[in-house]
Design a protein around this motif. Structure first.
Motif, PDB file in Angstrom:
ATOM      1  N   ILE A   1      -3.128  -6.330  -2.087  1.00 33.88           N
ATOM      2  CA  ILE A   1      -2.266  -6.887  -1.034  1.00 33.88           C
ATOM      3  C   ILE A   1      -2.746  -8.293  -0.680  1.00 33.88           C
ATOM      4  N   GLU A   2      -4.062  -8.460  -0.613  1.00 32.86           N
ATOM      5  CA  GLU A   2      -4.629  -9.748  -0.214  1.00 32.86           C
ATOM      6  C   GLU A   2      -4.161 -10.881  -1.124  1.00 32.86           C
TER       7      GLU A   2
ATOM      8  N   ARG B   1       5.437   8.206  -0.878  1.00 31.30           N
ATOM      9  CA  ARG B   1       5.699   9.252   0.123  1.00 31.30           C
ATOM     10  C   ARG B   1       6.722   8.788   1.156  1.00 31.30           C
TER      11      ARG B   1
ATOM     12  N   GLY C   1       0.837  -1.208   0.000  1.00 31.79           N
ATOM     13  CA  GLY C   1       0.000   0.000   0.000  1.00 31.79           C
ATOM     14  C   GLY C   1       0.865   1.248   0.000  1.00 31.79           C
TER      15      GLY C   1
ATOM     16  N   ASP D   1       1.073  -1.720  -4.738  1.00 32.48           N
ATOM     17  CA  ASP D   1      -0.202  -0.994  -4.633  1.00 32.48           C
ATOM     18  C   ASP D   1      -1.111  -1.526  -5.729  1.00 32.48           C
TER      19      ASP D   1
ATOM     20  N   SER E   1      -0.679   3.062   7.129  1.00 33.17           N
ATOM     21  CA  SER E   1      -1.927   3.724   6.686  1.00 33.17           C
ATOM     22  C   SER E   1      -3.180   2.986   7.131  1.00 33.17           C
TER      23      SER E   1
HETATM   24  C1  LIG Z   1      -4.131   6.282   2.140  1.00 33.36           C
HETATM   25  S1  LIG Z   1      -3.050   5.755   0.838  1.00 33.36           S
HETATM   26  C2  LIG Z   1      -1.493   5.808   1.696  1.00 33.36           C
HETATM   27  C3  LIG Z   1      -0.303   5.532   0.852  1.00 33.36           C
HETATM   28  C4  LIG Z   1       1.029   5.440   1.602  1.00 33.36           C
HETATM   29  N1  LIG Z   1       1.036   4.294   2.530  1.00 33.36           N
HETATM   30  C5  LIG Z   1       1.312   6.714   2.354  1.00 33.36           C
HETATM   31  O1  LIG Z   1       1.208   6.714   3.584  1.00 33.36           O
HETATM   32  O2  LIG Z   1       1.636   7.717   1.708  1.00 33.36           O
HETATM   33  C6  LIG Z   1      -3.447   4.007   0.813  1.00 33.36           C
HETATM   34  C7  LIG Z   1      -2.858   3.296  -0.383  1.00 33.36           C
HETATM   35  O3  LIG Z   1      -3.063   1.900  -0.204  1.00 33.36           O
HETATM   36  C8  LIG Z   1      -3.563   1.350  -1.400  1.00 33.36           C
HETATM   37  N2  LIG Z   1      -4.404   0.210  -1.021  1.00 33.36           N
HETATM   38  C9  LIG Z   1      -5.423   0.209  -0.150  1.00 33.36           C
HETATM   39  N3  LIG Z   1      -5.931  -1.012  -0.002  1.00 33.36           N
HETATM   40  C10 LIG Z   1      -5.200  -1.809  -0.824  1.00 33.36           C
HETATM   41  C11 LIG Z   1      -5.234  -3.213  -1.110  1.00 33.36           C
HETATM   42  N4  LIG Z   1      -6.115  -3.995  -0.503  1.00 33.36           N
HETATM   43  N5  LIG Z   1      -4.346  -3.706  -1.997  1.00 33.36           N
HETATM   44  C12 LIG Z   1      -3.451  -2.878  -2.610  1.00 33.36           C
HETATM   45  N6  LIG Z   1      -3.371  -1.554  -2.371  1.00 33.36           N
HETATM   46  C13 LIG Z   1      -4.225  -1.035  -1.483  1.00 33.36           C
HETATM   47  C14 LIG Z   1      -4.318   2.462  -2.076  1.00 33.36           C
HETATM   48  O4  LIG Z   1      -4.413   2.250  -3.484  1.00 33.36           O
HETATM   49  C15 LIG Z   1      -3.476   3.671  -1.701  1.00 33.36           C
HETATM   50  O5  LIG Z   1      -2.480   3.915  -2.642  1.00 33.36           O
END
Ligand SMILES: C[S@@+](CC[C@H](N)C(=O)[O-])C[C@H]1O[C@@H](n2cnc3c(N)ncnc32)[C@H](O)[C@@H]1O
Length: 226
Positions: A92-93, A58, A53, A74, A108
């Motif tokens: 991710i799953e 960042r 994710g 992601d 996050s």
């Molecule tokens: C709120 S953003 C935060 C990104 C990064 N961790 C940060 O703090 O800058 C959450 C990220 O997780 C990804 N994401 C959320 N659930 C996901 C999943 N089940 N599988 C893959 N990516 C996921 C979203 O696409 C997004 O890019």
């Protein structure tokens, strides 16, 4: 209200929005706020890290700058387009790489997904990819942040937490509205809160234990293969 399995329920605003509602352009414009320091405090030198994710990178960027290697995962191609490290587009799953890492990082509040099977699968991905002797670093939701509506101003970034709901089963919901330079994004978030004991039980069911808390509020923690 129908609740999506992951904590992010959807969002709106300018530019691309990920399936969980995260605004890509907001994350392009946002830097680290000390998260990299917390993470770095437990990293071995030149660690091989799997970041789940990763968003726009960042936190990936400061980790790369410290000399670590990061495979950044992601589900959003628009997020991954901003990465310079090795990337994998996957949920991710469903991620099952034939490779183990010194460190698996999932921040996050993804672990606070309101759907129990989703939470289990997220943790099973962490278990699958950490090498024996390696560490999983998790960031969980701070229940105090959704206790009531609030407004936070940081430099030119305003965050409003509103439409707060406390749902049965210790689930909280809120809308997070960010305004940066006259652009506004909103994301609806639903989180399952946990006590430390509940979280440690969930980890143990995924084959993880030996929990260490990195911050006084217990939102950042490390865990290892049992
Ligand atoms: C709120 S953003 C935060 C990104 C990064 N961790 C940060 O703090 O800058 C959450 C990220 O997780 C990804 N994401 C959320 N659930 C996901 C999943 N089940 N599988 C893959 N990516 C996921 C979203 O696409 C997004 O890019």
């Amino acid at each position: 209200m129908e609740i999506r399995g992951s904590s992010g329920q959807g969002g709106s605003g300018p530019g691309a929005i990920t399936p969980d509602g995260s605004p890509v352009e907001l994350y392009v414009d946002t830097g680290a706020h000390g998260e990299d320091e917390v993470i770095a405090s437990v990293l071995p030198p030149r660690a091989d890290i799997l970041e789940l994710g990763c968003g726009t990178g960042r936190i990936t960027r400061p980790l790369l700058a410290r000399g670590h290697h990061v495979v950044a995962v992601d589900e959003s191609p628009e997020m991954l387009a901003h990465l310079t490290s090795e990337t994998v587009r996957s949920s991710i799953e469903d991620l099952r790489l034939d490779r183990r890492f010194d460190v698996v990082l999932m921040m996050s509040f993804l672990i606070n997904a309101p759907d129990e099977p989703v939470r289990r699968r997220l943790l099973e991905t962490c278990t699958h990819h950490v090498r024996p002797g390696g560490v999983v670093i998790l960031q969980r939701h701070d229940r105090a942040s959704f206790a009531e509506p609030l407004v936070m101003d940081r430099e030119d970034h305003r965050l409003e937490i509103h439409e707060v709901e406390h749902l049965p089963g210790d689930i909280d919901a809120a809308t997070m509205t960010h305004t940066v330079a006259a652009r506004t994004w909103s994301q609806r978030v639903v989180v399952q809160n946990f006590t430390d004991d509940e979280l440690e039980t969930l980890l143990a069911e995924a084959g993880l234990g030996k929990v260490g808390y990195l911050t006084p509020d217990h939102t950042w923690l490390t865990t290892h293969l049992l």
